[in-house]
Enzyme design. Structure first.
Site, PDB file in Angstrom:
ATOM      1  N   ARG A 171       3.089  10.784  -4.976  1.00 58.79           N
ATOM      2  CA  ARG A 171       2.141   9.886  -5.650  1.00 58.79           C
ATOM      3  C   ARG A 171       2.689   8.465  -5.811  1.00 58.79           C
ATOM      4  O   ARG A 171       1.975   7.566  -6.234  1.00 58.79           O
ATOM      5  CB  ARG A 171       1.796  10.433  -7.038  1.00 58.79           C
ATOM      6  CG  ARG A 171       1.127  11.780  -7.008  1.00 58.79           C
ATOM      7  CD  ARG A 171       0.786  12.233  -8.397  1.00 58.79           C
ATOM      8  NE  ARG A 171      -0.294  11.467  -8.955  1.00 58.79           N
ATOM      9  CZ  ARG A 171      -1.578  11.746  -8.840  1.00 58.79           C
ATOM     10  NH1 ARG A 171      -1.945  12.822  -8.168  1.00 58.79           N
ATOM     11  NH2 ARG A 171      -2.497  10.990  -9.386  1.00 58.79           N
TER      12      ARG A 171
ATOM     13  N   ASN B  13      -0.291   6.022 -15.834  1.00 58.14           N
ATOM     14  CA  ASN B  13      -0.850   5.925 -14.491  1.00 58.14           C
ATOM     15  C   ASN B  13      -2.195   5.229 -14.626  1.00 58.14           C
ATOM     16  O   ASN B  13      -3.013   5.639 -15.443  1.00 58.14           O
ATOM     17  CB  ASN B  13      -1.022   7.345 -13.918  1.00 58.14           C
ATOM     18  CG  ASN B  13      -1.795   7.361 -12.611  1.00 58.14           C
ATOM     19  OD1 ASN B  13      -1.870   6.362 -11.916  1.00 58.14           O
ATOM     20  ND2 ASN B  13      -2.373   8.508 -12.295  1.00 58.14           N
ATOM     21  N   GLY B  14      -2.416   4.161 -13.851  1.00 57.87           N
ATOM     22  CA  GLY B  14      -3.686   3.442 -13.934  1.00 57.87           C
ATOM     23  C   GLY B  14      -3.427   1.963 -14.142  1.00 57.87           C
ATOM     24  O   GLY B  14      -2.331   1.468 -13.876  1.00 57.87           O
TER      25      GLY B  14
ATOM     26  N   CYS C  51       1.090   6.846  -8.893  1.00 56.97           N
ATOM     27  CA  CYS C  51       1.945   7.161 -10.036  1.00 56.97           C
ATOM     28  C   CYS C  51       1.762   8.631 -10.410  1.00 56.97           C
ATOM     29  O   CYS C  51       0.660   9.159 -10.397  1.00 56.97           O
ATOM     30  CB  CYS C  51       1.674   6.310 -11.262  1.00 56.97           C
ATOM     31  SG  CYS C  51       1.960   4.566 -10.994  1.00 56.97           S
TER      32      CYS C  51
ATOM     33  N   HIS D 242     -14.850  -5.334  26.153  1.00 54.44           N
ATOM     34  CA  HIS D 242     -15.484  -6.452  25.451  1.00 54.44           C
ATOM     35  C   HIS D 242     -14.481  -7.268  24.635  1.00 54.44           C
ATOM     36  O   HIS D 242     -14.880  -8.013  23.747  1.00 54.44           O
ATOM     37  CB  HIS D 242     -16.619  -5.942  24.549  1.00 54.44           C
ATOM     38  CG  HIS D 242     -17.735  -5.316  25.328  1.00 54.44           C
ATOM     39  ND1 HIS D 242     -18.598  -6.052  26.118  1.00 54.44           N
ATOM     40  CD2 HIS D 242     -18.099  -4.016  25.482  1.00 54.44           C
ATOM     41  CE1 HIS D 242     -19.463  -5.230  26.704  1.00 54.44           C
ATOM     42  NE2 HIS D 242     -19.173  -3.986  26.337  1.00 54.44           N
TER      43      HIS D 242
ATOM     44  N   LYS E 135      -2.766   7.308  11.825  1.00 50.58           N
ATOM     45  CA  LYS E 135      -1.550   8.119  11.614  1.00 50.58           C
ATOM     46  C   LYS E 135      -0.317   7.390  12.131  1.00 50.58           C
ATOM     47  O   LYS E 135       0.720   7.364  11.478  1.00 50.58           O
ATOM     48  CB  LYS E 135      -1.657   9.452  12.355  1.00 50.58           C
ATOM     49  CG  LYS E 135      -2.382  10.622  11.785  1.00 50.58           C
ATOM     50  CD  LYS E 135      -2.132  11.063  10.403  1.00 50.58           C
ATOM     51  CE  LYS E 135      -2.815  10.199   9.404  1.00 50.58           C
ATOM     52  NZ  LYS E 135      -3.854  10.772   8.602  1.00 50.58           N
TER      53      LYS E 135
ATOM     54  N   LYS F 242       0.041   8.807  -1.956  1.00 50.00           N
ATOM     55  CA  LYS F 242      -0.939   9.798  -1.518  1.00 50.00           C
ATOM     56  C   LYS F 242      -2.289   9.595  -2.177  1.00 50.00           C
ATOM     57  O   LYS F 242      -3.331   9.694  -1.545  1.00 50.00           O
ATOM     58  CB  LYS F 242      -0.402  11.183  -1.840  1.00 50.00           C
ATOM     59  CG  LYS F 242      -1.326  12.334  -1.465  1.00 50.00           C
ATOM     60  CD  LYS F 242      -1.074  12.751  -0.061  1.00 50.00           C
ATOM     61  CE  LYS F 242      -1.970  13.880   0.411  1.00 50.00           C
ATOM     62  NZ  LYS F 242      -2.205  13.761   1.855  1.00 50.00           N
TER      63      LYS F 242
ATOM     64  N   GLU G  28      -8.601   7.776  13.695  1.00 49.74           N
ATOM     65  CA  GLU G  28      -7.671   8.551  12.866  1.00 49.74           C
ATOM     66  C   GLU G  28      -6.290   8.635  13.535  1.00 49.74           C
ATOM     67  O   GLU G  28      -5.259   8.535  12.868  1.00 49.74           O
ATOM     68  CB  GLU G  28      -8.272   9.954  12.627  1.00 49.74           C
ATOM     69  CG  GLU G  28      -7.354  10.999  12.024  1.00 49.74           C
ATOM     70  CD  GLU G  28      -6.850  10.666  10.626  1.00 49.74           C
ATOM     71  OE1 GLU G  28      -7.300   9.671  10.034  1.00 49.74           O
ATOM     72  OE2 GLU G  28      -5.966  11.398  10.139  1.00 49.74           O
TER      73      GLU G  28
ATOM     74  N   GLU H 119       0.578   4.402   9.968  1.00 50.68           N
ATOM     75  CA  GLU H 119       1.002   4.799   8.632  1.00 50.68           C
ATOM     76  C   GLU H 119       2.437   5.315   8.591  1.00 50.68           C
ATOM     77  O   GLU H 119       3.193   4.964   7.691  1.00 50.68           O
ATOM     78  CB  GLU H 119       0.027   5.899   8.180  1.00 50.68           C
ATOM     79  CG  GLU H 119       0.072   6.266   6.748  1.00 50.68           C
ATOM     80  CD  GLU H 119      -0.974   7.325   6.422  1.00 50.68           C
ATOM     81  OE1 GLU H 119      -1.480   8.012   7.337  1.00 50.68           O
ATOM     82  OE2 GLU H 119      -1.280   7.482   5.232  1.00 50.68           O
TER      83      GLU H 119
ATOM     84  N   TRP I  81       4.033   3.895  -8.346  1.00 47.93           N
ATOM     85  CA  TRP I  81       3.524   3.099  -7.232  1.00 47.93           C
ATOM     86  C   TRP I  81       3.101   1.797  -7.874  1.00 47.93           C
ATOM     87  O   TRP I  81       2.157   1.759  -8.671  1.00 47.93           O
ATOM     88  CB  TRP I  81       2.345   3.798  -6.562  1.00 47.93           C
ATOM     89  CG  TRP I  81       1.859   3.077  -5.334  1.00 47.93           C
ATOM     90  CD1 TRP I  81       2.373   3.164  -4.073  1.00 47.93           C
ATOM     91  CD2 TRP I  81       0.751   2.160  -5.257  1.00 47.93           C
ATOM     92  NE1 TRP I  81       1.664   2.347  -3.223  1.00 47.93           N
ATOM     93  CE2 TRP I  81       0.665   1.723  -3.914  1.00 47.93           C
ATOM     94  CE3 TRP I  81      -0.153   1.662  -6.186  1.00 47.93           C
ATOM     95  CZ2 TRP I  81      -0.296   0.817  -3.489  1.00 47.93           C
ATOM     96  CZ3 TRP I  81      -1.115   0.767  -5.758  1.00 47.93           C
ATOM     97  CH2 TRP I  81      -1.186   0.356  -4.414  1.00 47.93           C
TER      98      TRP I  81
HETATM   99  O1  M6R Z   1      -7.706  11.648  -1.429  1.00 46.50           O
HETATM  100  P1  M6R Z   1      -8.622  10.929  -0.491  1.00 46.50           P
HETATM  101  O2  M6R Z   1      -9.076  11.763   0.644  1.00 46.50           O
HETATM  102  O3  M6R Z   1      -9.789  10.296  -1.186  1.00 46.50           O
HETATM  103  O4  M6R Z   1      -7.745   9.744   0.116  1.00 46.50           O
HETATM  104  C1  M6R Z   1      -8.306   8.771   0.939  1.00 46.50           C
HETATM  105  C2  M6R Z   1      -7.247   7.956   1.647  1.00 46.50           C
HETATM  106  O5  M6R Z   1      -6.452   7.275   0.722  1.00 46.50           O
HETATM  107  C3  M6R Z   1      -6.335   8.826   2.520  1.00 46.50           C
HETATM  108  O6  M6R Z   1      -7.070   9.569   3.442  1.00 46.50           O
HETATM  109  C4  M6R Z   1      -5.326   7.945   3.288  1.00 46.50           C
HETATM  110  O7  M6R Z   1      -5.997   7.150   4.213  1.00 46.50           O
HETATM  111  C5  M6R Z   1      -4.291   8.835   3.977  1.00 46.50           C
HETATM  112  N1  M6R Z   1      -2.981   8.494   3.524  1.00 46.50           N
HETATM  113  C6  M6R Z   1      -4.286   8.717   5.456  1.00 46.50           C
HETATM  114  O8  M6R Z   1      -3.334   9.557   6.033  1.00 46.50           O
END
Ligand code: M6R
Length: 641
Positions: A27, A123-124, A2, A540, A521, A636, A517, A524, A97
């Site tokens: 956000r 927000n929260g 948010c 395995h 990506k 984000k 990672e 995501e 969000w």
């Molecule tokens: O702001 P942060 O680094 O704490 O965020 C952690 C994760 O939410 C963030 O890295 C998330 O996994 C990304 N969207 C991945 O691309």
């Protein structure tokens, strides 16, 4: 999670608030909304009730009652019609969000009271909203959100006492937020005043100081084009922004004898170094691609002024006490998502350079277990935003247990910087795309510098080895640039493989976090099934998933046991899979279906492989027409647990 924006000043608020929402959309993009104090009625004076403005000249999704104009819509900010309200110079906005209640028009913020004189964005999570709602009795609720109790609670406070003793908006906000349990940044306006009152506890809020104007937002990127002079609010603060741009902050009083719950405090004004255009797309179709391409610059910023190769030293603007460094027995890294993988990469470097046991834990799973000695523990929170609730929870648990705490973050003034003993900034610049890219490289680089610093100070890393690592770090931006220059080859691979059933990413040693990672990506942003494995684990179990429709992508570089990894890649190829490898410049694996060259930067080579994986994910997602900067269901900054 948010985004909140507020503006009060002498210009039309609607376009400023709308632009702020666009800037904050990373956000959350489930819905968006704006509330404005109708200019014609706003006096900046005393509180009154009743009165409304007709809606004839505003968009169909706009209600204009009780002196407020409210527009809100489910979906992206672009769905929202900007109210045509040139006289309204005070307004608040929200991108959502969803937590409580699905992403519908009714659940979009702002929320209003029964009289539609008060509008609130939040927000929260308000954990006790059910109890508060029950106490409110016959107030009329129109949404399924936890937030909606707030305007109704404010309405009750403001209507309780008529006349001279009536509480003003600030007092009402103070009383209401003191009844909330959970986390919040809330922001309220009243129909009769050009004034914004807001409060934070557990969710970010920053004030922007303009000329005869004031801004309020979840993140400075919301208003960077207007001002870079900011005040970061603390948990417990209530802030009052008035029409002439005056800002007053009130903090909880420590003195139990004081009759008022809060007292005025001075909070410092800081200048944000980020340029306004750093948070713009600069001709790229997506922030993500722009940010992938910004990595050489971001890395130079990360390294700037911190590396002294000749003296084999690192200056990270943080000095841990010598006695602590001598006795430290364990380094713990806590983080989520991409930051967690950065932590996994760094843990290997810290153990190797500083000879200290280093554990990495998903922040939401972290406990400071019995048997650990807090006096000999350094806990590091790695977080781009500095606002991730799970990471904040973990670092606070470490702090309560008595460990020394350090934040590695991209965000000045963020909550994590206030929760720790020391903070180091990765200096990657603003990252807007939901998928983390440049910040991963800058996080690992910062942590690699920390590993060298710890190794040198503890006497476990020789000057010669330190110089070699620092030279590699200095070479990293150029090596990343070479990978970026080969983007056309990645596009070809993405076109060739984008319709496959699933993707498996393989690596060993420092290649493992990069494999994980790389898979994250692709999941995501392309919504494809992708998994990362330590290459040796393939046989395995996961090998059963491999077919001629499941390409494998492998880290075949220095720091990633390339020969052994290639053996596992061959096992997959034998079962029909195509293989895409990121290969050190001095090696050749002739049986790969696609090979991307990685320049020689020693133990940092897997980081360059990661750039190829980022580009691959981006171009696969682009081929599929995905919402790359705003992938479904994600946001984000994840400020809920
Ligand atoms: O702001 P942060 O680094 O704490 O965020 C952690 C994760 O939410 C963030 O890295 C998330 O996994 C990304 N969207 C991945 O691309």
């Amino acid at each position: 999670m948010c985004g909140i924006i507020g503006y009060v000043g002498d210009e039309a608020a609607a376009p400023i608030v709308y632009q702020g929402l666009e800037n904050l959309e990373y956000r959350g993009y489930d819905s968006a909304g704006i509330a404005l104090v109708n200019g014609a009625r706003a006096t900046g004076g005393s509180r009154a009730t009743g009165g409304s403005r007709t809606t004839g000249d505003v968009a169909p999704d706009v209600a204009a009652d009780g002196g407020l104009t409210v527009a809100k819509r489910s979906g992206e900010v672009s769905n929202l019609t900007v109210p045509d309200a040139p006289d309204a110079t005070c307004g608040i906005g929200h991108t959502r969000w969803s937590t409580h209640g699905p992403p519908t028009d009714a659940n979009a913020h702002p929320h209003v009271d029964c009289a539609e004189s008060i509008a609130v964005v939040h927000n929260g999570i308000i954990e006790n909203h059910e109890t508060l709602k029950a106490e409110l009795g016959d107030h009329e609720f129109t949404s399924q959100t936890d937030t909606e109790v707030v305007p109704h609670l404010l309405e009750t406070e403001l209507s309780e006492t008529a006349g001279e003793d009536a509480p003003d908006l600030r007092t009402a906000v103070e009383r209401v937020v003191d009844r909330l349990e959970g986390s919040y940044a809330v922001c309220a306006i009243h129909a009769d005043e050009n004034r914004i009152v807001a409060a934070r506890d557990g969710s970010p809020l920053v004030v922007g100081h303009g000329e005869d104007a004031a801004f309020l937002a979840s993140d400075v990127t919301a208003f960077l084009e207007h001002t870079r002079e900011v005040t970061y609010l603390e948990d417990g603060d209530v802030v009052d922004l008035s029409a002439d741009g005056d800002v007053e902050v009130f903090a909880p009083s420590d003195d139990a004898a004081e009759s008022l719950p809060r007292r005025p405090v001075d909070r410092s004004v800081e200048t944000v170094e980020w340029e306004a255009d750093a948070a713009e797309k600069a001709g790229y179709e997506h922030y993500m691609r722009k940010e992938i391409h910004e990595q050489p610059t971001a890395l130079r910023q990360t390294l700037s002024g911190r590396v002294d190769v000749d003296r084999a030293r690192v200056d990270l603007d943080v000095s841990l006490p010598e006695a602590f460094l001598e006795r430290v027995e364990e380094v713990q890294i806590v983080a989520c998502g991409t930051s967690y993988y950065a932590g996994r990469y760094a843990a290997r470097l810290i153990e190797s350079f500083a000879d200290v046991r280093t554990t990495v834990e998903i922040a939401s799973e972290y406990e400071f277990g019995a048997g650990r000695d807090p006096d000999r523990t350094l806990t590091i929170a790695v977080t781009q935003s500095g606002e991730t609730a799970d990471t904040l929870g973990a670092i606070r648990r470490a702090d309560s247990a008595g460990a020394r705490t350090l934040a590695v973050t991209n965000t000045l003034g963020s909550s994590v910087t206030r929760a720790v003993d020391d903070a180091v900034f990765i200096r990657a610049g603003p990252e807007i795309g939901v998928a983390a890219t440049k910040t991963f490289a800058s996080q690992v680089t910062t942590l690699a510098l920390l590993a060298v610093a710890l190794g040198r100070e503890r006497g476990t890393l020789s000057a010669a080895r330190a110089r070699s690592v620092l030279e590699d770090l200095r070479g990293l931006p150029g090596a990343v640039q070479q990978a970026l220059d080969a983007e056309a080859d990645v596009v070809t691979a993405a076109e060739r493989y984008c319709d496959e059933d699933a993707f498996f990413f393989l690596g060993r040693d420092l290649g493992v976090p990069v494999a994980l990672e790389g898979a994250l990506k692709l999941k995501e942003i392309a919504y494809d099934h992708a998994e990362g494995f330590p290459a040796g684990e393939l046989k395995h179990g996961p090998l059963a998933l491999v077919t001629d429709r499941t390409p494998v992508l492998a880290v075949l570089t220095e720091g990633g046991a390339p020969a052994e990894t290639m053996t596992n890649v061959t096992e997959a190829q034998t079962r029909g899979a195509d293989a895409i490898g990121c290969v050190s410049a001095d090696r050749e694996f002739g049986t790969l279906d696609v090979a991307f060259e990685v320049p020689d930067v020693g133990l940092l080579e897997p980081l360059v492989a990661n750039v190829y994986f980022q580009l691959f994910a981006y171009h696969v997602a682009n081929e599929k027409g995905r919402a790359i900067d705003k992938p479904r269901n994600l946001a984000k900054s994840v400020t809920v647990e």
